[in-house]
Design an enzyme around this catalytic site. Structure first.
Site, short mmCIF file in Angstrom:
data_model
loop_
_atom_site.label_atom_id
_atom_site.label_comp_id
_atom_site.label_asym_id
_atom_site.label_seq_id
_atom_site.Cartn_x
_atom_site.Cartn_y
_atom_site.Cartn_z
CG ASP A 148 -62.73 61.10 47.70
OD1 ASP A 148 -63.87 60.75 48.02
OD2 ASP A 148 -61.84 61.40 48.52
CG HIS A 167 -64.76 61.89 51.30
ND1 HIS A 167 -63.60 61.40 50.75
CD2 HIS A 167 -64.49 62.09 52.61
CE1 HIS A 167 -62.69 61.31 51.69
NE2 HIS A 167 -63.20 61.72 52.83
CB SER A 190 -60.73 63.04 54.81
OG SER A 190 -60.96 61.77 54.36
#
Ligand SMILES: *[C@@H]1O[C@H](CO)[C@@H](O)[C@H](O)[C@H]1NC(C)=O
Ligand SMILES: *[C@@H]1O[C@H](CO)[C@@H](O)[C@H](O)[C@H]1NC(C)=O
Length: 881
Positions: free
Chosen positions: A215, A253, A424
């Site tokens: 990520d 994230h 996600s």
């Protein structure tokens, strides 16, 4: 001249040695002035072919480094102002026409020949820098915001809290936001959670298993992640350094995803699904990367990492069609063949957030891969969130945002997030559950894990998902896959699962179709083909039963969004392969595009497979030419002893034909192989004009062609471009020499030994003449690490211009401003003011307590999310390719 040679040899040796240790000291890239490409060259027995290649292109190609983790693959650069760059491109790399391909142009013939005739050269893969897209949370609609208000008004002082209190007491959980982590225990809608506490009570918390989150970084300094962070499995491919620190202001994230999996049981935020396991971070989303780096990332720390959790992919805008490059595919294959001591690494991919744009994960080559477990989402009420993409590659669903609620997890800078969402957030929960499953049965192979997903998942919303009962006796839906993950159920099912036999595969011939249909106002026009597979066809390739199927197609279309395609198996299961995408106006069609389905799991594969390509209604003006297709079945072998190692570049259809002609000798085409007239009494798709009753055989094999016989029932036909006969439809090109070799790391060892002696001396000489690059680099990194957080790119106008295959606008990237510390802090605070509640001063959800003032900021933030999300969503820049 000699000096120069020594210099390049020294660089070569030192870099090869370094990459061998996986320390990935990759030279800094200069995308503005250079092109980069990967050369696949046979160095299994000697490094001579590589050295020859380097030498014969000295002055033009610069050797950069080996692709980290992949034998025989080397990265070179070429200056853009070099005349040769005009003809350079991919060669033998499975790239379709419009990608850059090495051309034989007037005046460049000798250069071309010199490149492609290099001894041992298998392929050249041209690389463009690209940015992969995070599956960001989707913004909340007005309706959902109201919904959320009602959630917040909900009085949390009743019997529904009992399981939460019980878990906290039994497991000594003191994490302040644990009661908000409804995906673990859902007090408001009981049953709509992952049902994991039963495993925790049995002591199953993921111990001994490592999940790498690929990520935008992982805040390994976070109090909530520190103790579970695994450094050895981690790397930063954006900064080319060993720790994946989230440097950009919006690099939150990966940390949020990591928290869902491995947040520590302590007094910070909440807990991860596998809070007793380890997490690693691999950073690739925070800048442009090339496919060699992506390949290295997807197999980084192969000896350490068990699971790779990926919440990203091509842009979810409903008009992108993109897949990983050949180098990346090879990396994933190596990883499932060699990872986890040969049992195979597990890839978990988020299905995508383009649901509102009618996007489908069948247009995404990562989710579409047989090596990834594609995870869709359901919300805290158990409903299908509108953003979640459906497709025939979806294996399971698990919980994420929707109906106004989000996933509660850890955030960067020791904060907690109450706003994680999208698919996600679903994929990491699945990865966490798989961590528990692998602890319960470490013997599971990557395919066994997919079996237990299919066998133990719990169908949800059965009235909604168009469920079909598959050959496994399990219900399958394109929206929900085999259902939602129930951690307790899958864990206990897996515990007693006996390993299936190794994988085998069947490739049909490439069936040339060459028929055209034109859309009109009312009628759906269909081109329908039948591919008959006989028991003998599968026996000869040692295939007992089907797991994954893929269909590789060439379809030309004036409007790609108006092409429909589906596959019906002999067993009667339908896979919707291409679904209509209203905003996909591309006229590029599908070139060697591979669709995948997990809906045929457990079928024998024997019988008639029906492939249909059809128009949408109204579809005026859209013309579709179905050029060719190839069906591939992957599944369990009959005889484990006879299995081989899969090679993506091999033409297994040709190999099968050889075996068949060997066996059948002179026997011609068996009439039984040819289907007779096909009646298309499909209920949902009326057939437009009269059907041709003629039976055409696959026109591609002049010799014996016992399989792949097709019956044509299409409406019209045309004869424009056909793709050539029996070559593999994916364009995977085979090299004369490189037949079945399976490159183990053994030869690398010998290779290093031989080089080490020479290399060591040369490196020392080299070091004497050059100031150690390592030391200054290290110093600079440290500074960057501490002070140099780069603000995000300016994306205000980053929406692409309608070209679905944008490459990165490097000008903009390079022009990004570096700001002072002050400016950085301001940006950071501004951005995070709303999104990041602090666990220190934020009132926590107290059991038995009343909702108090402290909740307000959080509520406000959620409501304001639309603006935040629009902002960051645009901010994600370009899709891959
Ligand atoms: C959920 O877990 C409990 C044990 O904690 C188990 O009894 C129950 O069967 C599980 N639910 C399902 C659907 O398997
Ligand atoms: C895993 O395999 C080993 C050896 O093949 C066997 O002894 C062990 O019982 C297996 N474990 C499980 C959980 O099946």
């Amino acid at each position: 001249m000699l000096l120069r040679y020594i210099f390049s040899l020294a660089t070569f040796v030192s870099i090869v040695l370094a990459s061998g240790q996986q320390s990935a000291r990759i030279p800094k890239r200069d995308y503005e002035n250079n092109h980069y490409f990967v050369v696949d060259i046979d160095t299994s027995s000697s490094s001579k072919p590589l050295k020859d290649f380097i030498q014969s292109h000295q002055g033009d190609f610069k050797f950069e480094h080996q692709v980290v983790g992949l034998d025989d693959h080397y990265v070179f650069s070429l200056r853009k102002d070099n005349a040769i760059s005009e003809i350079m491109g991919s060669y033998n790399a499975g790239q379709s026409d419009d990608d850059r391909v090495l051309h034989k142009r007037d005046g460049f013939e000798d250069v071309y020949d010199k490149v492609v005739k290099s001894n041992g050269l298998r392929s050249i893969s041209w690389m463009e820098p690209k940015r992969l897209k995070k599956r960001l949370p989707v913004y909340v609609t007005e309706e959902e915001a109201q919904d959320f208000d009602s959630v917040k008004r909900f009085e949390a002082v009743d019997a529904s809290q009992k399981p939460i209190v019980e878990a906290m007491e039994k497991l000594a959980i003191n994490d302040p936001i644990f009661p908000e982590q409804w995906h673990i225990i859902n007090p408001r809608f009981p049953g709509h959670d992952i049902n994991v506490t039963g495993l925790w009570y049995e002591g199953i918390t993921g111990e001994g298993i490592v999940t790498a989150i690929i990520d935008d970084g992982l805040d390994y300094d976070s109090e909530d992640l520190k103790a579970n962070f695994n450094k050895d499995g981690s790397w930063d491919f954006n900064e080319n350094t060993n720790l994946p620190f989230p440097r950009l202001f919006d690099d939150y994230h990966g940390t949020r995803c990591a928290g869902e999996i491995g947040a520590v049981k302590n007094d910070v935020c909440g807990v991860g699904v596998a809070y007793g396991g380890k997490i690693a971070g691999i950073r690739i989303l925070s800048g442009p990367i090339t496919s060699d780096q992506e390949a290295s990332a997807l197999m980084y720390g192969l000896k350490v990492n068990d699971i790779y959790s990926c919440s990203w992919g091509p842009t979810d805008d409903g008009r992108t069609l993109s897949q990983p490059d050949l180098t990346v595919k090879k990396a994933m294959i190596k990883s499932v063949q060699e990872g986890r001591d040969g049992k195979g690494s597990v890839y978990v991919f988020a299905s995508g957030n383009g649901g509102r744009a009618m996007d489908s994960c069948n247009f995404d080559g990562y989710t579409n891969s047989i090596y990834s477990i594609t995870v869709g989402a359901v919300d805290y009420k158990g409903l299908h969130p509108t953003y979640a993409e459906a497709c025939s590659a979806v294996m399971v669903v698990t919980y994420s945002s929707g109906s106004g609620e989000h996933i509660h997890t850890t955030d960067i800078k020791n904060k907690c997030s109450a706003a994680h969402g999208g698919t996600s957030a679903a994929a990491p929960i699945a990865a966490g559950v798989f961590q528990l499953v692998l602890q319960m049965n470490p013997n599971l192979t990557w395919r066994d894990l997919q079996y237990v997903c299919a066998m133990s998942s719990v169908p949800i919303n059965e009235q909604d998902g168009n469920y079909q009962v598959t050959a496994l006796g399990r219900k399958y839906s394109h929206k929900y896959g085999y259902g939602k993950l129930d951690a307790y159920a899958i864990g206990h099912f897996a515990k007693t699962w006996k390993n299936v036999k190794p994988q085998a595969w069947y490739y049909s011939d490439v069936i040339t179709v060459g028929e055209t249909i034109e859309g009109d106002k009312e009628e759906t026009k269909v081109i329908s083909k039948i591919l008959s597979i006989k028991e003998d066809d599968l026996k000869i390739v040692n295939l007992e039963r089907v797991e994954h199927i893929t269909v590789t197609v060439n379809i030309a279309a004036t409007l790609r969004g108006k092409v429909g395609m589906r596959l019906t198996s002999p067993f009667g299961i339908i896979s919707d392969l291409a679904t209509f995408r209203p905003v996909d106006n591309s006229n590029a069609g599908f070139k060697d595009w591979t669709f995948m389905s997990v809906a045929h799991w457990g079928e024998s594969g024997i019988g008639d497979w029906k492939v249909e390509v059809f128009t949408s209604t109204p579809g005026t003006g859209s013309i579709i030419e179905f050029q060719s297709f190839q069906l591939r079945l992957f599944g369990e072998s009959i005889d484990a002893e006879k299995t081989e190692v899969y090679d993506v570049t091999k033409d297994y259809a040709a190999e099968r034909r050889d075996k068949q002609s060997e066996k059948e000798g002179e026997i011609g085409v068996d009439p039984h192989h040819t289907s007779d007239v096909i009646s298309l009494s499909s209920t949902s798709i009326p057939i437009a004009s009269e059907q041709s009753t003629s039976v055409t055989k696959a026109p591609i094999d002049d010799e014996v062609n016992p399989t792949g016989s097709i019956a044509s029932t299409s409406t019209t036909s045309s004869s424009s471009s056909f793709i050539s006969g029996s070559s593999s439809a994916t364009g995977d090109v085979e090299d004369d020499e490189g037949k079945t070799k399976h490159y183990t790391s053994d030869h690398t060892g010998q290779y290093f030994m031989a080089l080490a002696v020479v290399g060591f001396l040369v490196v020392i000489i080299f070091m004497r003449f050059h100031k150690s690059p390592g030391s200054s680099r290290r110093r600079r990194r440290r500074e960057e690490y501490e002070f140099d957080i780069i603000p995000g790119e300016d994306y205000t106008d980053s929406e692409d211009d309608g070209n679905e295959e944008d490459s990165l606008d490097l000008g903009r990237y390079n022009n990004q401003r570096r700001t002072s510390d002050e400016e950085r802090d301001r940006l950071y605070d501004e951005f995070n003011a709303d999104t990041l509640p602090s666990y220190e001063d934020d009132g926590m959800f107290k059991i038995g307590g009343e909702e108090d003032e402290d909740h307000k900021p959080e509520q406000k933030h959620t409501k304001e999310e639309p603006s935040e999300e629009v902002n960051t969503d645009e901010g994600e820049g370009q899709s891959s390719k």
